[in-house]
Design an enzyme around this catalytic site. Structure first.
Site, PDB file in Angstrom:
ATOM      1  N   ASP A  85      32.126 -33.071  -3.595  1.00 21.16           N
ATOM      2  CA  ASP A  85      33.127 -34.094  -3.925  1.00 21.16           C
ATOM      3  C   ASP A  85      32.947 -35.225  -2.911  1.00 21.16           C
ATOM      4  O   ASP A  85      33.141 -35.019  -1.710  1.00 21.16           O
ATOM      5  CB  ASP A  85      34.525 -33.462  -3.839  1.00 21.16           C
ATOM      6  CG  ASP A  85      35.618 -34.367  -4.389  1.00 21.16           C
ATOM      7  OD1 ASP A  85      35.377 -35.580  -4.546  1.00 21.16           O
ATOM      8  OD2 ASP A  85      36.727 -33.862  -4.647  1.00 21.16           O
ATOM      9  N   ASP A  96      35.565 -41.836  -6.160  1.00 25.61           N
ATOM     10  CA  ASP A  96      35.866 -40.437  -5.897  1.00 25.61           C
ATOM     11  C   ASP A  96      35.236 -39.671  -7.055  1.00 25.61           C
ATOM     12  O   ASP A  96      35.612 -39.893  -8.212  1.00 25.61           O
ATOM     13  CB  ASP A  96      37.400 -40.275  -5.857  1.00 25.61           C
ATOM     14  CG  ASP A  96      37.849 -38.881  -5.454  1.00 25.61           C
ATOM     15  OD1 ASP A  96      36.996 -38.012  -5.214  1.00 25.61           O
ATOM     16  OD2 ASP A  96      39.085 -38.670  -5.390  1.00 25.61           O
ATOM     17  N   HIS A 156      44.417 -38.646  -9.933  1.00 22.92           N
ATOM     18  CA  HIS A 156      45.325 -39.503  -9.163  1.00 22.92           C
ATOM     19  C   HIS A 156      44.912 -40.960  -9.281  1.00 22.92           C
ATOM     20  O   HIS A 156      43.765 -41.254  -9.621  1.00 22.92           O
ATOM     21  CB  HIS A 156      45.278 -39.093  -7.688  1.00 22.92           C
ATOM     22  CG  HIS A 156      43.876 -38.901  -7.164  1.00 22.92           C
ATOM     23  ND1 HIS A 156      43.171 -39.910  -6.581  1.00 22.92           N
ATOM     24  CD2 HIS A 156      43.044 -37.822  -7.196  1.00 22.92           C
ATOM     25  CE1 HIS A 156      41.958 -39.458  -6.242  1.00 22.92           C
ATOM     26  NE2 HIS A 156      41.856 -38.199  -6.613  1.00 22.92           N
ATOM     27  N   HIS A 164      44.622 -41.572  -2.571  1.00 26.18           N
ATOM     28  CA  HIS A 164      45.523 -40.834  -3.462  1.00 26.18           C
ATOM     29  C   HIS A 164      46.785 -41.637  -3.719  1.00 26.18           C
ATOM     30  O   HIS A 164      47.865 -41.311  -3.268  1.00 26.18           O
ATOM     31  CB  HIS A 164      45.849 -39.456  -2.889  1.00 26.18           C
ATOM     32  CG  HIS A 164      44.703 -38.506  -3.035  1.00 26.18           C
ATOM     33  ND1 HIS A 164      43.886 -38.165  -1.992  1.00 26.18           N
ATOM     34  CD2 HIS A 164      44.218 -37.859  -4.118  1.00 26.18           C
ATOM     35  CE1 HIS A 164      42.951 -37.341  -2.429  1.00 26.18           C
ATOM     36  NE2 HIS A 164      43.123 -37.126  -3.712  1.00 26.18           N
ATOM     37  N   GLU A 189      40.118 -35.280 -12.401  1.00 22.41           N
ATOM     38  CA  GLU A 189      39.382 -34.191 -11.759  1.00 22.41           C
ATOM     39  C   GLU A 189      39.876 -32.803 -12.141  1.00 22.41           C
ATOM     40  O   GLU A 189      40.679 -32.201 -11.453  1.00 22.41           O
ATOM     41  CB  GLU A 189      39.325 -34.357 -10.238  1.00 22.41           C
ATOM     42  CG  GLU A 189      40.610 -34.546  -9.500  1.00 22.41           C
ATOM     43  CD  GLU A 189      40.361 -34.592  -7.975  1.00 22.41           C
ATOM     44  OE1 GLU A 189      39.535 -33.840  -7.460  1.00 22.41           O
ATOM     45  OE2 GLU A 189      41.019 -35.409  -7.306  1.00 22.41           O
ATOM     46  N   GLU A 281      34.501 -34.479 -11.435  1.00 21.58           N
ATOM     47  CA  GLU A 281      35.409 -35.617 -11.263  1.00 21.58           C
ATOM     48  C   GLU A 281      34.684 -36.949 -11.461  1.00 21.58           C
ATOM     49  O   GLU A 281      33.533 -37.105 -11.045  1.00 21.58           O
ATOM     50  CB  GLU A 281      36.008 -35.599  -9.842  1.00 21.58           C
ATOM     51  CG  GLU A 281      36.921 -36.781  -9.526  1.00 21.58           C
ATOM     52  CD  GLU A 281      37.573 -36.680  -8.146  1.00 21.58           C
ATOM     53  OE1 GLU A 281      37.012 -35.983  -7.270  1.00 21.58           O
ATOM     54  OE2 GLU A 281      38.634 -37.297  -7.960  1.00 21.58           O
TER      55      GLU A 281
HETATM   56 CO    CO Z   1      39.959 -37.079  -6.279  1.00 27.46          CO
END
Ligand code: CO
Length: 296
Positions: A85, A96, A156, A164, A189, A281
């Protein structure tokens, strides 16, 4: 959306994708996790960006928030389920993105479930429509494959220097009454697991972020705080980076910095029942009617 800003969101996405794929290419049996983390960090820097957060390299029932510790000697084993990640920051515009690999093997049904859930969830990203459409689709895809979604992790919003941002996107239906934003970036994600579908904090912490300016007694503690504020703003950083810069003694400062309220901790998250965990994600940019997956 401002066209200069949009360019930076897209650039962060492109670099995040490249770093993710590079990380995956290094995930071989016997490779130290620390080498992979460093290689990903160097890749992001070499592409002209900064890390949005330390590469998370979480194995098996560890779901998220593990980045190699200082001097980490963990090596990948055949059959490990490795989640990579990663994210890039281009002047605070972030990406992200994550993928999961089975070390030394083919993609299994668990990974496929999370991958498919991500794709089917993204199809439900429609500005102004319920977020719950995304959540339900993710849950359905994972359950149809015979696994459980992790109910207390999810997508998010992403803001400038804000990994976030508000706007939680649950991986199970029936928990969001909000609608998809009409401008900005979100991360989708899904996590699939062979376990019960719930993560808990473990006691280990390798990732921190600056929280607030609070009085700090120790000189070294103040130096660390000044450095992280300047270097990472409120973005997450690895304890390892600080130990590499300030030496082994700096490791002892973290307790105080957390206790004083200066730093926040991201505990390593584990699937409560010990289930295997897979995650995929993407970051998605929304601009009016336009929906662009920046990390694809
Ligand atoms: Co994330």
């Amino acid at each position: 959306m401002d066209s200069e800003e949009k360019k930076k969101w897209l650039e962060a996405g492109r670099i995040g994708k490249e770093a993710r794929e590079y990380g995956i290419s290094l995930a071989k049996e016997g490779t130290p996790l620390l080498d992979i983390a460093r290689a990903i960090e160097e890749k992001i820097h070499s592409l002209g960006a900064k890390t949005a957060f330390p590469p998370n390299l979480s194995v098996n029932s560890v779901a998220a928030h593990y980045t190699p510790r200082f001097g980490d000697d963990t090596r990948l084993k055949k059959g490990d389920i490795l989640k990579i990640d990663v994210g890039a920051s281009v002047d605070g515009f972030l990406s992200d993105t994550a993928a999961t690999v089975v070390v030394g093997g083919e993609e299994n049904a668990l990974c496929r479930a999370a991958r498919d859930a991500l794709e089917s969830g993204i199809k439900q990203v429609v500005p102004g429509k319920p977020i719950d459409n995304i959540s339900r689709e993710i849950e359905r895809t994972i359950r149809d494959a015979g696994f459980s979604p992790i109910s207390n992790l999810g997508g998010h919003g992403i803001g400038k220097y804000d990994l976030h941002e508000a706007g939680f996107i649950p991986n199970i239906g029936g928990h969001s009454g909000a609608t998809v934003r009409k401008e900005g970036v979100i991360a989708i994600e899904p996590f699939s697991t062979t376990g019960n579908g719930y993560v808990v904090d473990s006691s280990e912490v390798q990732i921190y972020a600056f929280k607030e300016d609070k009085p700090v007694r120790s000189r070294l503690g103040r130096k660390i705080l000044e450095f992280v504020k300047k270097e990472y703003k409120e973005l997450p950083f690895a304890k390892r980076w600080i130990v590499e810069k300030f030496g082994r003694l700096s490791e002892l400062e973290f307790k105080q910095l957390v206790a004083s309220g200066s730093l926040m901790e991201f505990n390593v998250l584990k699937e409560e029942s010990g289930g295997m965990v897979a995650q995929f994600e993407h970051s998605v940019l929304i601009d009016g009617d336009e929906v662009i997956v920046t990390t694809r």
